[in-house]
Motif scaffolding. Structure first.
Motif, PDB file in Angstrom:
ATOM      1  N   CYS A  12      42.118  26.901  43.239  1.00 19.01           N
ATOM      2  CA  CYS A  12      42.658  28.407  42.937  1.00 19.01           C
ATOM      3  C   CYS A  12      41.621  29.292  43.169  1.00 19.01           C
ATOM      4  N   LYS A  16      41.174  32.396  45.338  1.00 18.59           N
ATOM      5  CA  LYS A  16      41.041  33.862  44.695  1.00 18.59           C
ATOM      6  C   LYS A  16      39.896  34.517  45.575  1.00 18.59           C
ATOM      7  N   LYS A  25      48.402  36.385  44.707  1.00 17.99           N
ATOM      8  CA  LYS A  25      49.686  36.088  43.820  1.00 17.99           C
ATOM      9  C   LYS A  25      51.059  36.070  44.808  1.00 17.99           C
ATOM     10  N   SER A  29      49.541  31.510  44.075  1.00 21.30           N
ATOM     11  CA  SER A  29      49.608  31.342  42.745  1.00 21.30           C
ATOM     12  C   SER A  29      51.031  30.609  42.614  1.00 21.30           C
TER      13      SER A  29
END
Length: 437
Positions: A12, A16, A25, A29
């Motif tokens: 992750c 990002k 997001k 996510s």
């Protein structure tokens, strides 16, 4: 590395650093790691729905393959699954998440004078989707049960009409999904997802206010569903007439159905909520403790529930006897934990950028076209209103602009708002939305 979950955190972080915050997001996510099978060289990931899976396959496979390769090396095959496809064993692993949904039913919703109208309207909609009140618009402050009612409607319809397609989305997520659909050229799939639904539940619809492209898309989605007699339920922190940045055509449609408000619960209702929550957690609370909690917490049901949960944990884990003194300390802890995270300049710029259809980089840049300049001045004004930063520090946040430039931007917006009530409403709504988040 001890577990797939630990590896997933590193993956992750990699993602990002290679995509925008909005993309991360909206799509990354929401992925959950399920299983890593080294024997077969496969990683199983769960995503919310097939639309999400197809978007990842179409637009994010290279990113995910590179991220996995950075941790495990080359050769890992990524496989996506959705909740309906999870095996029994995997369902057990996610039992806590599934059980959380069961709490949001009409049976667990405590009805009092402050919410009985919204509750009755929601029951009617759940019993006769598309044929009772359409749209149903529920408004009230945060923490009073709007989301609970949305989930209760969803769960009741799913129980009685399992064939119906129900879509739940937050206003913010609708905007983010639309932006990504445009970027990835998947607008057709995006529209299909919403316009083919039998029931559309939108939480915090106020967050689409001021965003022209989002409102345009939602307008057509609303019309498509309404004309097909599909059920629409919306929630907001205020009635349609008070969402100043909402287009008139949307406002009139929201007001065409039933509008129901939820007010803070009275003492008797708060006491009933505490008692019911304790029953659901299979615990006994002394009457004086329940009355003390109901007296101290008056405006937010989530806080009431949070205190009861924490008292149970303290009793089970530490053997603490539940007294008013322990309740007092727990209330203090809940109130402190419930404080919103600090508002950063980044968050303020992002909200303004979304509203005006530009990017945060545009706002910080030296670009001078009218739309970007206007968004930049509004962002500067909002930062001054919301934060304690000095003019010099605000200037640094906006690409190193000097003190006089920041002062000019603020005065310009103040002058324009004094002359233009619509602009003032837009700016006020932006600031309110930022603070509400």
């Amino acid at each position: 590395m001890d577990s797939f979950n630990e590896a997933w955190e590193i993956i992750c972080e990699y993602c990002k650093n290679h995509i925008t915050d909005v993309a991360y997001k909206t799509w990354i996510s929401k992925i959950e790691p399920v299983k890593m099978d080294f024997a077969e060289g496969k990683a199983i990931l769960m995503v919310p729905a097939d639309f999400h899976r197809q978007t990842l396959i179409r637009g994010y496979m290279k990113l995910l393959n590179d991220a996995f390769a950075s941790v495990f090396g080359e050769g890992i095959e990524i496989c996506f699954t959705v909740p309906d496809e999870i095996t029994t064993r995997e369902q057990e692993l996610n039992e806590s998440m599934i059980n959380a949904d069961y709490e949001f039913t009409f049976d667990s919703f405590i009805v009092g004078s402050s919410n009985k109208f919204s509750h009755a309207a929601s029951l009617a909609v759940a019993a006769n989707p598309g044929g009772a009140y359409n749209p149903l618009f529920i408004y009230g402050n945060s923490g009073l049960g709007k989301t609970h009612l949305l989930y209760a409607i969803r769960n009741e319809i799913m129980k009685n009409n399992p064939e119906k397609v129900i879509v739940y989305v937050k206003g913010d997520d609708f905007t983010n999904e639309m932006v990504e659909a445009i970027r990835l050229n998947t607008t057709s799939e995006f529209r299909q997802k919403y316009r083919k639904s039998d029931v559309l539940l939108v939480d915090d619809i106020q967050f689409i206010g001021g965003k022209e492209s989002t409102q345009e898309e939602f307008f057509h989605t609303f019309n498509s569903l309404y004309e097909a007699k599909r059920q629409i339920v919306l929630t907001s922190d205020r009635p349609p007439r008070e969402i100043k940045t909402l287009e008139d055509r949307l406002r009139s449609r929201f007001e065409s159905g039933l509008i129901a408000d939820i007010q803070p619960p009275d003492f008797e209702t708060r006491l009933a909520i505490i008692r019911r929550k304790a029953e659901l957690l299979d615990m006994t609370l002394p009457d004086d403790v329940m009355e003390y909690i109901a007296t101290k917490l008056k405006t937010n049901i989530r806080q009431l529930e949070g205190v009861v949960k924490k008292l149970k944990a303290k009793n089970q884990l530490y053997g603490e006897k539940i007294t008013i003194t322990v309740a007092q300390k727990t209330i203090s802890e809940i109130l402190n934990n419930d404080q919103p995270p600090p508002l950063t300049v980044e968050k303020i710029i992002d909200e303004v950028a979304r509203t005006f259809g530009v990017t945060g980089d545009d706002i910080r840049s030296a670009k001078r076209n009218a739309n970007i300049s206007n968004a930049r001045q509004i962002a500067i004004y909002a930062v001054r209103e919301i934060t304690d930063l000095s003019m010099n520090l605000i200037g640094e946040e906006f690409g190193g602009r000097d003190h006089s430039t920041i002062v000019y931007a603020i005065k310009q917006i103040e002058k324009n708002m004094a002359k233009d009530p619509k602009l003032k409403s837009t700016v006020d709504d932006i600031i309110k939305n930022i603070r509400d988040r």
